[in-house]
Each structure stands twice: as C-alpha cells, then as structure tokens.
Design an enzyme around this catalytic site. Sequence first.
Site, PDB file in Angstrom:
ATOM      1  N   ASP A 128      -1.697 -27.517 -11.496  1.00 34.89           N
ATOM      2  CA  ASP A 128      -0.408 -28.126 -11.157  1.00 34.89           C
ATOM      3  C   ASP A 128       0.179 -27.474  -9.918  1.00 34.89           C
ATOM      4  OD1 ASP A 128       1.913 -29.549 -11.104  1.00 34.89           O
ATOM      5  OD2 ASP A 128       2.849 -28.500 -12.770  1.00 34.89           O
ATOM      6  N   ASN A 172       2.342   1.564   4.329  1.00 30.36           N
ATOM      7  CA  ASN A 172       2.507   0.350   5.116  1.00 30.36           C
ATOM      8  C   ASN A 172       2.081   0.578   6.572  1.00 30.36           C
ATOM      9  OD1 ASN A 172       5.176  -1.922   6.029  1.00 30.36           O
ATOM     10  ND2 ASN A 172       3.202  -2.463   5.209  1.00 30.36           N
ATOM     11  N   ARG A 218      -3.558  -0.506   5.279  1.00 31.21           N
ATOM     12  CA  ARG A 218      -4.113  -1.551   4.415  1.00 31.21           C
ATOM     13  C   ARG A 218      -3.202  -2.767   4.277  1.00 31.21           C
ATOM     14  NH1 ARG A 218      -5.266   2.408  -0.458  1.00 31.21           N
ATOM     15  NH2 ARG A 218      -3.300   3.178   0.409  1.00 31.21           N
ATOM     16  N   CYS A 250       0.864  -1.180   0.000  1.00 31.16           N
ATOM     17  CA  CYS A 250       0.000   0.000   0.000  1.00 31.16           C
ATOM     18  C   CYS A 250       0.903   1.233   0.000  1.00 31.16           C
ATOM     19  CB  CYS A 250      -0.995  -0.013   1.165  1.00 31.16           C
ATOM     20  SG  CYS A 250      -0.281   0.249   2.802  1.00 31.16           S
TER      21      CYS A 250
END
Length: 184
Positions: free
Chosen positions: A121, A12, A15, A9
């Site tokens: 996979d 920090n 969000r 974001c």
Amino acid sequence: MVDRVLFVCHANLCRSPMAEYIARRLLAGHAVTVASAGTDAVDGLPMHPYAAELAAGAGGDPTDFRCRRLRPEHLVGATLVLTATRRQRSVCTALAPAALHRMFTLRQFGRLAAAAGPTTDPADGPVRAAVEAAARARGRLQPAPGDADDLRDPIGGTSADFRRCAEEIERSMRPLAALIGTAG
C-alpha cells in the site's frame, strides 16, 4: 506527503553523510528527502575530506555540508531511521522510543528490504510502504550474527577505506531503492 530518511552515525563526518549523498542519487525521482546526523556530532564541522570526495562522486556538492548533532525531533520527523551501528540505533531508541519501529541499522534494513516482497500500500508513501514490507520480512529471516549489522567506521583510515565503506553503503541501499521503486 514527502517521506524522510535519516542516516545516523557517530560524528556525522563520514558514514552518515556518505549515505545521505548516495541515497539522494539512488532515490532521485521519488518523493523522498534524506538527511543525516551524528549521535556525538559537533554542530557545524565540515564533512571529512575523503567522504566529501566520495559524496561529490555520487553527484552531490558537499561544499556546504555541516555536521549536526542528533536531536529527538530529527527522529520523530523521520519516516525511516538508518544507523551505522547497533549502538547508534540504541541511542536513537533512547531519544525517541515511539519511533522504534522505524529504526534499523543500514545493513539490517538492506537485508530485510532484499528479502521483502513487493510493497502492498504505497498510498501512505513509498518509504512507509518499504518499512512495512521490511518489517514483515523480519519474521522470515534469521538474526544476523554479532556485529554483522554494523558498518565499520573509516575514520583514521585511507581513501580506500572510505571507498569500501561507501560501496557497502550503496550495497545496503540498493534493496531499499528497489523496494521504494515498487511502491511508486
């Protein structure tokens, strides 16, 4: 091999740390590590108090959390990069263009993961398989309008604004957790 999910974001503070702690809870039991960073973060700041309260509610202990500024090596080392906004995804792309195929906004990836079929996979890791399944789903979905992929920043808002943001993060994360679950 352990897959790594990186949330990005702006600072920090809100969000991406909330997403990190929500993801830890939702992805517990899988070979996945999660981290977060901010495009404009100031290294070392604590998480916003409202975000810390919600992170603790997600089962984590945010006491030792410290903001960190996004660096190219964070992006190169991530299996999946989920940003709060399209602008932050663009910043990530500029920092590590080779990782473009692993970069999405959180809300975009939630839609793609919800539309994806089972992973095919999982030998290369559950997150890698989820990224490939979501990429295949991309061709079947109409593009989202305008800022529909952006997660609104709750900074400056009330605790209810942070709670709504955390709920949106969790809604966007649940399809990813389900897709990873099908991969093993």
